[in-house]
Write a protein that holds these residues in place. Structure first.
Motif, PDB file in Angstrom:
ATOM      1  N   UNK A  63      15.515  34.436  11.580  1.00 37.13           N
ATOM      2  CA  UNK A  63      15.727  33.004  11.376  1.00 37.13           C
ATOM      3  C   UNK A  63      14.972  32.162  12.394  1.00 37.13           C
ATOM      4  N   UNK A  64      14.528  32.774  13.503  1.00 40.70           N
ATOM      5  CA  UNK A  64      13.827  32.007  14.521  1.00 40.70           C
ATOM      6  C   UNK A  64      12.345  31.834  14.226  1.00 40.70           C
ATOM      7  N   UNK A  65      11.855  32.495  13.175  1.00 42.84           N
ATOM      8  CA  UNK A  65      10.442  32.349  12.847  1.00 42.84           C
ATOM      9  C   UNK A  65      10.250  31.179  11.882  1.00 42.84           C
ATOM     10  N   UNK A  66       9.044  30.618  11.891  1.00 39.12           N
ATOM     11  CA  UNK A  66       8.743  29.559  10.927  1.00 39.12           C
ATOM     12  C   UNK A  66       8.602  30.178   9.544  1.00 39.12           C
ATOM     13  N   UNK A  67       8.638  29.331   8.519  1.00 38.70           N
ATOM     14  CA  UNK A  67       8.558  29.818   7.145  1.00 38.70           C
ATOM     15  C   UNK A  67       7.357  30.722   6.914  1.00 38.70           C
ATOM     16  N   UNK A  68       6.220  30.314   7.399  1.00 43.00           N
ATOM     17  CA  UNK A  68       5.006  31.096   7.187  1.00 43.00           C
ATOM     18  C   UNK A  68       5.094  32.450   7.849  1.00 43.00           C
ATOM     19  N   UNK A  69       5.647  32.486   9.043  1.00 39.55           N
ATOM     20  CA  UNK A  69       5.731  33.754   9.752  1.00 39.55           C
ATOM     21  C   UNK A  69       6.801  34.655   9.151  1.00 39.55           C
ATOM     22  N   UNK A  70       7.879  34.048   8.639  1.00 31.61           N
ATOM     23  CA  UNK A  70       8.866  34.850   7.918  1.00 31.61           C
ATOM     24  C   UNK A  70       8.205  35.519   6.722  1.00 31.61           C
ATOM     25  N   UNK A  71       7.416  34.724   6.004  1.00 35.97           N
ATOM     26  CA  UNK A  71       6.768  35.268   4.815  1.00 35.97           C
ATOM     27  C   UNK A  71       5.807  36.385   5.191  1.00 35.97           C
ATOM     28  N   UNK A  72       5.142  36.228   6.322  1.00 37.72           N
ATOM     29  CA  UNK A  72       4.222  37.283   6.756  1.00 37.72           C
ATOM     30  C   UNK A  72       4.979  38.569   7.078  1.00 37.72           C
ATOM     31  N   UNK A 122       0.847  -1.194   0.000  1.00 41.79           N
ATOM     32  CA  UNK A 122       0.000   0.000   0.000  1.00 41.79           C
ATOM     33  C   UNK A 122       0.885   1.248   0.000  1.00 41.79           C
ATOM     34  N   UNK A 123       0.264   2.358  -0.341  1.00 37.50           N
ATOM     35  CA  UNK A 123       0.945   3.650  -0.220  1.00 37.50           C
ATOM     36  C   UNK A 123       0.293   4.396   0.924  1.00 37.50           C
ATOM     37  N   UNK A 124       1.121   4.733   1.883  1.00 29.83           N
ATOM     38  CA  UNK A 124       0.619   5.415   3.069  1.00 29.83           C
ATOM     39  C   UNK A 124       1.151   6.839   3.072  1.00 29.83           C
ATOM     40  N   UNK A 125       0.269   7.798   3.142  1.00 31.15           N
ATOM     41  CA  UNK A 125       0.694   9.194   3.158  1.00 31.15           C
ATOM     42  C   UNK A 125       0.841   9.696   4.582  1.00 31.15           C
ATOM     43  N   UNK A 126       1.844  10.520   4.793  1.00 33.76           N
ATOM     44  CA  UNK A 126       1.931  11.227   6.071  1.00 33.76           C
ATOM     45  C   UNK A 126       1.949  12.707   5.742  1.00 33.76           C
ATOM     46  N   UNK A 127       0.962  13.390   6.261  1.00 31.14           N
ATOM     47  CA  UNK A 127       0.801  14.796   5.902  1.00 31.14           C
ATOM     48  C   UNK A 127       0.804  15.625   7.169  1.00 31.14           C
ATOM     49  N   UNK A 128       1.311  16.819   7.066  1.00 26.23           N
ATOM     50  CA  UNK A 128       1.363  17.693   8.223  1.00 26.23           C
ATOM     51  C   UNK A 128       2.098  18.959   7.847  1.00 26.23           C
ATOM     52  N   UNK A 129       1.938  19.997   8.671  1.00 28.99           N
ATOM     53  CA  UNK A 129       2.600  21.252   8.379  1.00 28.99           C
ATOM     54  C   UNK A 129       4.088  21.139   8.679  1.00 28.99           C
ATOM     55  N   UNK A 130       4.836  22.164   8.259  1.00 28.37           N
ATOM     56  CA  UNK A 130       6.262  22.191   8.602  1.00 28.37           C
ATOM     57  C   UNK A 130       6.396  22.157  10.114  1.00 28.37           C
ATOM     58  N   UNK A 131       7.307  21.323  10.594  1.00 26.45           N
ATOM     59  CA  UNK A 131       7.529  21.265  12.029  1.00 26.45           C
ATOM     60  C   UNK A 131       6.523  20.402  12.759  1.00 26.45           C
ATOM     61  N   UNK A 132       5.699  19.666  12.026  1.00 22.99           N
ATOM     62  CA  UNK A 132       4.718  18.809  12.694  1.00 22.99           C
ATOM     63  C   UNK A 132       5.374  17.538  13.213  1.00 22.99           C
ATOM     64  N   UNK A 133       6.583  17.234  12.730  1.00 28.55           N
ATOM     65  CA  UNK A 133       7.296  16.065  13.234  1.00 28.55           C
ATOM     66  C   UNK A 133       7.404  14.930  12.233  1.00 28.55           C
ATOM     67  N   UNK A 134       7.019  15.200  10.977  1.00 26.31           N
ATOM     68  CA  UNK A 134       7.075  14.138   9.960  1.00 26.31           C
ATOM     69  C   UNK A 134       8.495  13.674   9.725  1.00 26.31           C
ATOM     70  N   UNK A 135       9.372  14.646   9.512  1.00 25.05           N
ATOM     71  CA  UNK A 135      10.747  14.292   9.172  1.00 25.05           C
ATOM     72  C   UNK A 135      11.440  13.600  10.338  1.00 25.05           C
ATOM     73  N   UNK A 136      11.146  14.041  11.561  1.00 27.57           N
ATOM     74  CA  UNK A 136      11.726  13.384  12.738  1.00 27.57           C
ATOM     75  C   UNK A 136      11.313  11.917  12.766  1.00 27.57           C
ATOM     76  N   UNK A 137      10.044  11.686  12.531  1.00 29.79           N
ATOM     77  CA  UNK A 137       9.535  10.315  12.569  1.00 29.79           C
ATOM     78  C   UNK A 137      10.263   9.449  11.547  1.00 29.79           C
ATOM     79  N   UNK A 138      10.436   9.990  10.341  1.00 28.00           N
ATOM     80  CA  UNK A 138      11.089   9.201   9.304  1.00 28.00           C
ATOM     81  C   UNK A 138      12.577   9.027   9.598  1.00 28.00           C
ATOM     82  N   UNK A 139      13.175  10.041  10.234  1.00 29.13           N
ATOM     83  CA  UNK A 139      14.581   9.913  10.600  1.00 29.13           C
ATOM     84  C   UNK A 139      14.768   8.819  11.645  1.00 29.13           C
TER      85      UNK A 139
END
Lengths: 363, 523
Positions: free
Chosen positions: B416-425, B43-60
């Motif tokens: 640099x301490x802000x998240x991508x979205x907040x930097x963009x704002x 099967x193909x299992x998707x993991x979706x979440x915003x930046x910093x939600x912990x997806x990459x940590x889980x995969x690491x």
């Protein structure tokens, strides 16, 4: 990597670096048959134990403040100005020309004029590498180093062939007129209670303090400083904002060279009272270490300059009163530069591990 | 971590991967909190979440880069320790990173055998790899020239090499981290076909992404992560993008910002015969023309690297060009003394650049210092001729941060301490608050969370409704389609044509982005 707490970054890292440099120096002293405890005693009493010692420590510190500030200002624009030595020597030329040009009636008039002379000459010497870097893309480190040698050769030529008074044997200018003599700490009312007449520390120390304040004001309170720092942090961002890289490189290097040149007020006008060969005596290079250790902040530069003033004076005393040769002073300075500058990250990493472990314990 | 709970398993086949109660903290930040998922084989299992939600940590953790503080990993029914990536490979896990880990000047074959060379001589392993590669290419549509150097390959092909590398190491569980971020729509389609084939052959795939469309298109099941926790695992067929977005953000999100019809006024921007030649003498923009009127958004669609960046930079004042650009009917200087960011701002052009990390922000500067960046010469920011009004700027920054919902609203925090979205704002606040005539916006939502995307889109539409001209450049077709009043497609330094969003579709735009003009094959 985790960030260290600010106090650790500002206080602990330099302190540990210093202790490590001291420890290795102690080992070297032991190895050549000296007594490190004795050495420390002599250094501390010699540099800080008497008004006389302070008079020298502060004199050296004054020079280092100027060259340290010079390196810092350039650093904030992303430029590594290694040419402080040459700029200080050419600054000395400016001081000498100003001082010898007129029969100055009083030092309060001679000083501002000499400051302008020193600043302009130092800046002019930095202008060529700056222009080459901004317009031709040549590397500022290389060009400023080369300009140190050119400055030294130029000064020798001028002293021997042009500025030496007829009949004088040594390559130096004539003695400056009495009206251009800066009061030493021993001659300043109030301070003269502590300092004897013949200490070299002079009013230039206060000019150096003012320069610290001025540099702080420039970098963190003015538009120019804002643009210099922005350019130094990110050239692409500066382009986006319409900040001209050429202008930032040239302006920051001119200020840097001017500051390095102003050092000559202290040694040429305040102490030697004539221009000699090699007048900067390595203070331009020590300015690099001072800026590194002072984190390119005027307050840090001031403190680091005091430390190096202490090392300089204490090292001389050590050479005088112990069997340890004076050359060990160089080793000491070298180690301090090595640990505070080059191996800074090593200490930082060790502390990082320590603080992480502590954070884990607390959690 | 209680083995007694293990007894009640009911599925007939063991899951290919099962995670139980995985937790991981970095200092005081809980990156993963009690995460459990089961992924069935084939099967193909998707993991979706915003930046910093912990997806990459889980995969690491799954790939042995981090060690979990608690929890266990069970692979094909066997509890498995994964202390390093070698162990992950032995357990049959292959990883395709967002940033490829290939040796640029090695050939495809050399990269494939790197680390699994057998014996002291390379030749036997190379020829073995060549054989295997041939089979894999046929089986999965994974064709790559085995003798090509990596640096000669397109990004899509490089990604295939990464997949091949994993398959060559006999991976039967593939993890792909944001695989489409760097791909063209066509390349992404091809990747999905490959994934489809892999699934058909019984491979298990975990797809990490923040794009809802991809999840809906290809996955069988999907897990949603938010702030280190797994908020839901659902069958893809039984969910909707809206529901997933809500699960990701924790509140209702508008995926398409509602906007009324445009009400275009006078022409603001007029570009004619614009040409850009870069430092390597390559012509990046080959004579384009476009106009934007007040109160309309012109979207420029295109795969990145087809001249859109240069277009923005020319208009923003930091790229030389020839041709003619008029703002409100007046010619602007494209090469001379007045061709810099300051002059452009003086003419009423504001610019939210594509690359906020390199251009839009000085990352080491505090938020308040960034809030005036580019406008630092404006008289209202000066206390007197010499000194800037820092206190006043901080105060204005506080207002702007509140107005644009920048979190945390601390002006002294470095960018640099802000998240991508907040930097963009922060960038957006700075540019919009100046009330420009023309707003240039490049990739406004790249690396930005879904919640912030909605906010940013709203602001752009608001600016249009206030009668300003907007030039929008984005590689996200969704974004172009939903925001633009007109769409121009750029390919190879040219404008392939203009379309109205109501009268076109992703397929047509996708073809134009690939350089196809009429109905035919790719140029």
């Amino acid at each position: 990597m985790d960030k260290l707490p600010r106090w650790a970054d500002v206080v602990l890292v330099p302190l540990i670096s210093l202790l490590m440099a001291a420890a290795i120096s102690a080992l070297v002293i032991l190895a050549i048959g000296g007594d490190p405890v004795e050495a420390v005693k002599v250094m501390v009493t010699g540099a800080l134990g008497s008004a006389y010692g302070w008079g020298y420590t502060l004199y050296y510190a004054t020079s280092f403040i100027f060259t340290g500030l010079a390196v810092s200002v350039a650093y904030h624009a992303g430029q590594f100005n290694i040419g402080g030595e040459g700029q200080a020597q050419i600054g000395g030329l400016g001081v000498a020309l100003v001082c010898l040009a007129l029969p100055w009636p009083h030092w309060t008039i001679a000083l501002p004029a000499a400051m302008i002379g020193a600043g302009l000459f130092g800046a002019a010497w930095a202008a060529i590498p700056a222009y080459l870097a901004a317009k031709r893309g040549s590397h500022i480190v290389i060009t400023t180093i080369m300009f140190n040698y050119i400055a030294a050769a130029l000064i020798v030529y001028l002293l021997v062939e042009v500025l030496r008074p007829a009949g004088q044997m040594d390559p130096a200018t004539a003695r400056f007129p009495a009206g251009a003599k800066l009061p030493t700490f021993g001659e300043i009312p109030g301070l003269s209670l502590f300092f004897s007449k013949n200490v070299p520390a002079n009013v230039t120390f206060f000019v150096a303090l003012a320069a610290c304040w001025g540099v702080w004001l420039l970098l963190w309170r003015t538009r120019l400083g804002y643009q210099i720092r922005a350019y130094g942090k990110s050239e692409p961002a500066a382009l986006y904002a319409g900040i001209s890289p050429t202008r930032m490189i040239v302006v920051s290097m001119l200020i840097s060279g001017g500051l390095a040149g102003m050092m000559a007020i202290n040694n040429v006008m305040g102490e030697a009272e004539r221009l000699l060969q090699n007048s900067a005596e390595g203070a331009g290079f020590i300015g690099i270490a001072v800026a590194l250790m002072g984190r390119n902040h005027p307050i840090g530069v001031f403190l680091a300059a005091l430390l190096f003033g202490f090392l300089y004076q204490g090292g001389a005393e050590m050479g005088l009163w112990t069997t340890i040769p004076i050359e060990l002073r160089l080793l000491l300075q070298g180690l301090v530069i090595l640990f505070t500058g080059a191996l800074d990250n090593m200490v930082r990493m060790m502390l990082g591990v320590f603080f992480r472990a502590k954070a884990k314990e607390a959690a | 971590m209680n083995p007694a709970q293990d007894t009640g398993r009911q599925e007939t086949a063991a899951p290919a991967i099962e995670l139980r109660g995985i937790s991981k903290a970095f200092g005081s930040v809980q990156a993963n909190k009690d995460i459990s998922i089961r992924v069935m084989p084939g099967t193909i299992h998707g993991i979706i979440g915003e930046n910093g939600a912990g997806k990459s940590t889980l995969m690491s953790i799954l790939y042995g880069f981090y060690k979990a503080d608690a929890g266990e990993i069970i692979i094909h029914g066997r509890p498995t320790q994964i202390p390093d990536s070698q162990a992950a490979i032995r357990a049959g896990i292959g990883m395709v990173f967002q940033h490829f880990k290939l040796v640029q000047n090695f050939t495809v074959l050399e990269n494939i055998i790197l680390g699994v060379e057998e014996g002291a001589l390379l030749r036997p392993s190379l020829s073995k790899a060549r054989e295997t590669l041939k089979h894999l290419a046929e089986e999965y549509e994974l064709d790559v020239d085995p003798d090509a150097r990596i640096e000669e390959l397109s990004v899509g092909h490089q990604q295939r090499v990464e997949i091949l590398k994993a398959l060559y190491r006999q991976a039967d569980i593939l993890i792909l981290d944001e695989p489409t971020g760097v791909l063209t729509p066509a390349e992404a389609d091809h990747l999905f076909r490959i994934l489809d084939n892999l699934r058909a052959q019984g491979k298990t795939i975990i797809l990490i992404t923040h794009k809802l469309r991809e999840i809906m298109e290809i996955t069988d099941t999907v897990s949603v992560m938010r702030r280190g926790e797994m908020t839901a695992t659902v069958k893809t067929a039984e969910t909707s993008p809206e529901q997933l977005a809500e699960l990701m953000v924790g509140r209702k999100v508008l995926l398409h910002v509602p906007k009324g019809p445009a009400n275009p006024g006078a022409t603001v921007l007029e570009v004619e015969n614009l040409r850009v030649v870069d430092a390597d003498k390559v012509e990046r923009i080959k004579g384009i023309g476009l106009t934007i009127r007040a109160g309309e958004i012109l979207g420029i669609a295109g795969v990145s690297g087809n001249g859109q960046s240069e277009l923005l930079q020319v208009l923003g004042g930091y790229c030389r060009a020839t041709g003619s650009v008029k703002i409100n009917g007046q010619e602007i200087d494209l090469t001379g003394k007045h061709s810099d960011g300051q002059s452009r701002r003086a003419r009423g052009i504001a610019h939210v650049p594509e690359d906020r990390h390199h251009h839009g922000l000085v990352l080491d500067f505090a938020a308040w210092e960034n809030m005036i960046f580019g406008y630092h010469n404006a008289p209202e920011y000066q206390k007197n001729a010499l000194i800037m009004d820092n206190a006043g700027i901080v105060e204005k920054t506080e207002g702007a941060m509140e107005h644009f919902d920048v979190r945390p609203p601390i002006p002294s925090l470095p960018a640099k301490s802000f998240s991508g979205g907040n930097q963009q704002k922060i960038v957006l606040a700075r540019e919009i608050e100046r009330n420009p005539d023309l707003l240039l916006v490049g990739q406004p939502t790249r690396g930005v969370d879904i919640g912030a995307i909605e906010f940013i889109h709203k602001r752009i539409v608001e600016l249009r409704d206030a009668g300003k001209a907007v030039l929008l450049v984005s590689v996200e077709l969704d974004e172009i389609m939903s925001l633009s009043d007109r769409i121009a497609v750029m390919f190879d330094g040219r404008i392939m044509g203009e379309r109205l969003p109501a009268e076109t579709n992703e397929r047509e735009l996708g073809l134009m982005m690939a350089g196809v003009t009429g109905s035919g094959e790719a140029a």
